[in-house]
Design a protein around this motif. Structure first.
Motif, PDB file in Angstrom:
ATOM      1  N   GLY A 129       0.841  -1.183   0.000  1.00 43.15           N
ATOM      2  CA  GLY A 129       0.000   0.000   0.000  1.00 43.15           C
ATOM      3  C   GLY A 129       0.879   1.236   0.000  1.00 43.15           C
ATOM      4  N   PRO A 130       0.282   2.414  -0.089  1.00 41.37           N
ATOM      5  CA  PRO A 130       1.062   3.647  -0.147  1.00 41.37           C
ATOM      6  C   PRO A 130       2.007   3.789   1.049  1.00 41.37           C
ATOM      7  CG  PRO A 130      -1.218   4.084  -0.737  1.00 41.37           C
ATOM      8  CD  PRO A 130      -1.168   2.678  -0.224  1.00 41.37           C
ATOM      9  N   LEU A 131       3.188   4.355   0.779  1.00 43.52           N
ATOM     10  CA  LEU A 131       4.218   4.499   1.814  1.00 43.52           C
ATOM     11  C   LEU A 131       4.654   5.953   1.953  1.00 43.52           C
ATOM     12  CD1 LEU A 131       6.525   1.456   0.939  1.00 43.52           C
ATOM     13  CD2 LEU A 131       4.851   1.597   2.812  1.00 43.52           C
ATOM     14  N   ALA A 132       5.004   6.317   3.184  1.00 39.57           N
ATOM     15  CA  ALA A 132       5.645   7.597   3.455  1.00 39.57           C
ATOM     16  C   ALA A 132       7.113   7.481   3.056  1.00 39.57           C
ATOM     17  CB  ALA A 132       5.528   7.938   4.935  1.00 39.57           C
ATOM     18  N   THR A 133       7.609   8.440   2.260  1.00 37.53           N
ATOM     19  CA  THR A 133       8.963   8.331   1.728  1.00 37.53           C
ATOM     20  C   THR A 133       9.694   9.667   1.753  1.00 37.53           C
ATOM     21  OG1 THR A 133       8.371   8.837  -0.568  1.00 37.53           O
ATOM     22  CG2 THR A 133       8.174   6.534   0.128  1.00 37.53           C
ATOM     23  N   THR A 134      11.010   9.560   1.695  1.00 40.49           N
ATOM     24  CA  THR A 134      11.899  10.703   1.518  1.00 40.49           C
ATOM     25  C   THR A 134      13.231  10.144   1.030  1.00 40.49           C
ATOM     26  OG1 THR A 134      12.868  12.650   2.613  1.00 40.49           O
ATOM     27  CG2 THR A 134      12.759  10.630   3.889  1.00 40.49           C
ATOM     28  N   SER A 135      14.122  11.004   0.551  1.00 41.31           N
ATOM     29  CA  SER A 135      15.403  10.513   0.062  1.00 41.31           C
ATOM     30  C   SER A 135      16.215   9.905   1.204  1.00 41.31           C
ATOM     31  CB  SER A 135      16.197  11.644  -0.609  1.00 41.31           C
ATOM     32  OG  SER A 135      16.406  12.719   0.291  1.00 41.31           O
ATOM     33  N   ALA A 136      16.996   8.869   0.879  1.00 34.14           N
ATOM     34  CA  ALA A 136      17.701   8.079   1.891  1.00 34.14           C
ATOM     35  C   ALA A 136      19.058   8.697   2.226  1.00 34.14           C
ATOM     36  CB  ALA A 136      17.865   6.641   1.418  1.00 34.14           C
ATOM     37  N   ASN A 137      19.023   9.869   2.856  1.00 36.95           N
ATOM     38  CA  ASN A 137      20.234  10.523   3.329  1.00 36.95           C
ATOM     39  C   ASN A 137      19.894  11.319   4.578  1.00 36.95           C
ATOM     40  OD1 ASN A 137      19.039  12.213   0.864  1.00 36.95           O
ATOM     41  ND2 ASN A 137      19.844  13.664   2.375  1.00 36.95           N
ATOM     42  N   ARG A 138      20.901  11.584   5.385  1.00 32.36           N
ATOM     43  CA  ARG A 138      20.696  12.442   6.543  1.00 32.36           C
ATOM     44  C   ARG A 138      20.345  13.847   6.058  1.00 32.36           C
ATOM     45  NH1 ARG A 138      20.400   8.889  10.900  1.00 32.36           N
ATOM     46  NH2 ARG A 138      22.045   7.333  10.688  1.00 32.36           N
ATOM     47  N   SER A 139      19.517  14.538   6.821  1.00 34.76           N
ATOM     48  CA  SER A 139      19.092  15.874   6.428  1.00 34.76           C
ATOM     49  C   SER A 139      20.303  16.793   6.257  1.00 34.76           C
ATOM     50  CB  SER A 139      18.151  16.452   7.492  1.00 34.76           C
ATOM     51  OG  SER A 139      17.631  17.685   7.075  1.00 34.76           O
ATOM     52  N   GLY A 140      20.358  17.456   5.095  1.00 33.01           N
ATOM     53  CA  GLY A 140      21.453  18.362   4.808  1.00 33.01           C
ATOM     54  C   GLY A 140      22.664  17.718   4.177  1.00 33.01           C
ATOM     55  N   ALA A 141      22.704  16.379   4.148  1.00 28.13           N
ATOM     56  CA  ALA A 141      23.838  15.670   3.558  1.00 28.13           C
ATOM     57  C   ALA A 141      23.645  15.521   2.055  1.00 28.13           C
ATOM     58  CB  ALA A 141      24.000  14.296   4.210  1.00 28.13           C
ATOM     59  N   THR A 142      24.721  15.236   1.356  1.00 32.16           N
ATOM     60  CA  THR A 142      24.654  14.969  -0.075  1.00 32.16           C
ATOM     61  C   THR A 142      23.770  13.745  -0.319  1.00 32.16           C
ATOM     62  OG1 THR A 142      26.875  15.847  -0.382  1.00 32.16           O
ATOM     63  CG2 THR A 142      26.008  14.437  -2.138  1.00 32.16           C
ATOM     64  N   PRO A 143      22.839  13.821  -1.285  1.00 32.99           N
ATOM     65  CA  PRO A 143      21.980  12.663  -1.539  1.00 32.99           C
ATOM     66  C   PRO A 143      22.782  11.411  -1.879  1.00 32.99           C
ATOM     67  CG  PRO A 143      21.119  14.609  -2.659  1.00 32.99           C
ATOM     68  CD  PRO A 143      22.481  14.980  -2.126  1.00 32.99           C
ATOM     69  N   ASN A 144      22.321  10.278  -1.370  1.00 30.22           N
ATOM     70  CA  ASN A 144      22.922   8.994  -1.720  1.00 30.22           C
ATOM     71  C   ASN A 144      22.331   8.510  -3.036  1.00 30.22           C
ATOM     72  OD1 ASN A 144      24.543   8.676   0.670  1.00 30.22           O
ATOM     73  ND2 ASN A 144      22.641   8.340   1.779  1.00 30.22           N
ATOM     74  N   CYS A 145      23.185   7.890  -3.863  1.00 29.61           N
ATOM     75  CA  CYS A 145      22.757   7.503  -5.209  1.00 29.61           C
ATOM     76  C   CYS A 145      22.841   5.999  -5.467  1.00 29.61           C
ATOM     77  CB  CYS A 145      23.583   8.258  -6.255  1.00 29.61           C
ATOM     78  SG  CYS A 145      23.236  10.032  -6.296  1.00 29.61           S
ATOM     79  N   SER A 146      23.118   5.203  -4.436  1.00 30.49           N
ATOM     80  CA  SER A 146      23.225   3.761  -4.638  1.00 30.49           C
ATOM     81  C   SER A 146      22.774   3.034  -3.391  1.00 30.49           C
ATOM     82  CB  SER A 146      24.685   3.368  -4.941  1.00 30.49           C
ATOM     83  OG  SER A 146      25.498   3.576  -3.786  1.00 30.49           O
ATOM     84  N   ALA A 147      22.515   1.745  -3.549  1.00 26.77           N
ATOM     85  CA  ALA A 147      22.143   0.919  -2.401  1.00 26.77           C
ATOM     86  C   ALA A 147      23.256   0.916  -1.362  1.00 26.77           C
ATOM     87  CB  ALA A 147      21.838  -0.502  -2.868  1.00 26.77           C
ATOM     88  N   GLU A 148      24.498   0.872  -1.838  1.00 24.20           N
ATOM     89  CA  GLU A 148      25.635   0.836  -0.918  1.00 24.20           C
ATOM     90  C   GLU A 148      25.702   2.105  -0.071  1.00 24.20           C
ATOM     91  OE1 GLU A 148      26.109  -2.031  -4.098  1.00 24.20           O
ATOM     92  OE2 GLU A 148      25.714   0.126  -4.148  1.00 24.20           O
TER      93      GLU A 148
END
Length: 199
Positions: A129-148
């Motif tokens: 079902g629908p999920l709450a989401t946001t980018s997987a990085n700490r706030s203010g940090a450079t966005p992560n671009c891979s699973a690793e």
């Protein structure tokens, strides 16, 4: 940090984990995402060390899961954009009230919504079902671009398997806010270039 393989969970297992109140990491077409069920969304602000006034995005597998939440006027204006850009990197901020808005955008009357162009994640959303989401990085940090990178930032969370994840664009979604019939406000220019007159 545990080995990456030890964090992997298949779609059904991740869906059960999310239904149980846990958070997880998953791919999208833009950036890897941190996700949980809407009633458990408060943990995302804590995990990300994110200011409480920054709302989360509701992702779903089906258009009706999202547009049924908004007003008739906003739905009519959103449909042409949805037909053109969903699944894809366009987030629509639409009028919405009720429990989902309370969980994802406390104290406000709008909700950001998106269907990602990532088949693996849509298969999860179809089960969870629908999920709450946001980018997987700490706030203010450079966005992560891979699973690793996402796993390194959140080593205690499971990852949606299998690997490798589809390559994301690395650009955040474009965000449009509906303000009144026929009128949209650009909140963030991202991966989608919406032509003038469409928003």
């Amino acid at each position: 940090m545990m080995p990456l393989d030890a964090q992997l969970m298949a779609v059904d297992a991740i869906a059960r984990h999310l239904h149980g109140g846990g958070a997880a990491l998953m791919p999208t077409d833009t950036l890897p995402a941190l996700a949980c069920s809407p009633p458990s969304a408060a943990q995302i602000w804590t995990l990300k060390q994110r200011p409480q006034d920054k709302p989360l995005i509701l992702m779903a597998a089906e258009v009706s899961d999202l547009l049924d939440l908004t007003t008739d006027s906003a739905r009519v204006d959103a449909l042409p954009l949805v037909d053109r850009y969903w699944p894809g990197p366009l987030t629509l901020v639409l009028p919405a009230e009720g429990a989902l808005t309370h969980h994802l955008n406390p104290g406000q009357d709008t909700l950001g919504m998106r269907i990602p162009a990532c088949a693996l994640t849509r298969s999860l959303l179809a089960r969870s079902g629908p999920l709450a989401t946001t980018s997987a990085n700490r706030s203010g940090a450079t966005p992560n671009c891979s699973a690793e990178q996402a796993a390194a930032a959140f080593p205690d969370l499971p990852l949606l398997g299998p690997l490798p994840w589809p390559q994301p664009s690395g650009l955040a979604s474009t965000v449009l806010k509906w303000t009144s019939p026929g009128c949209w406000q650009m909140l963030r220019q991202g991966a989608v270039m919406v032509p003038d007159g469409s928003a």
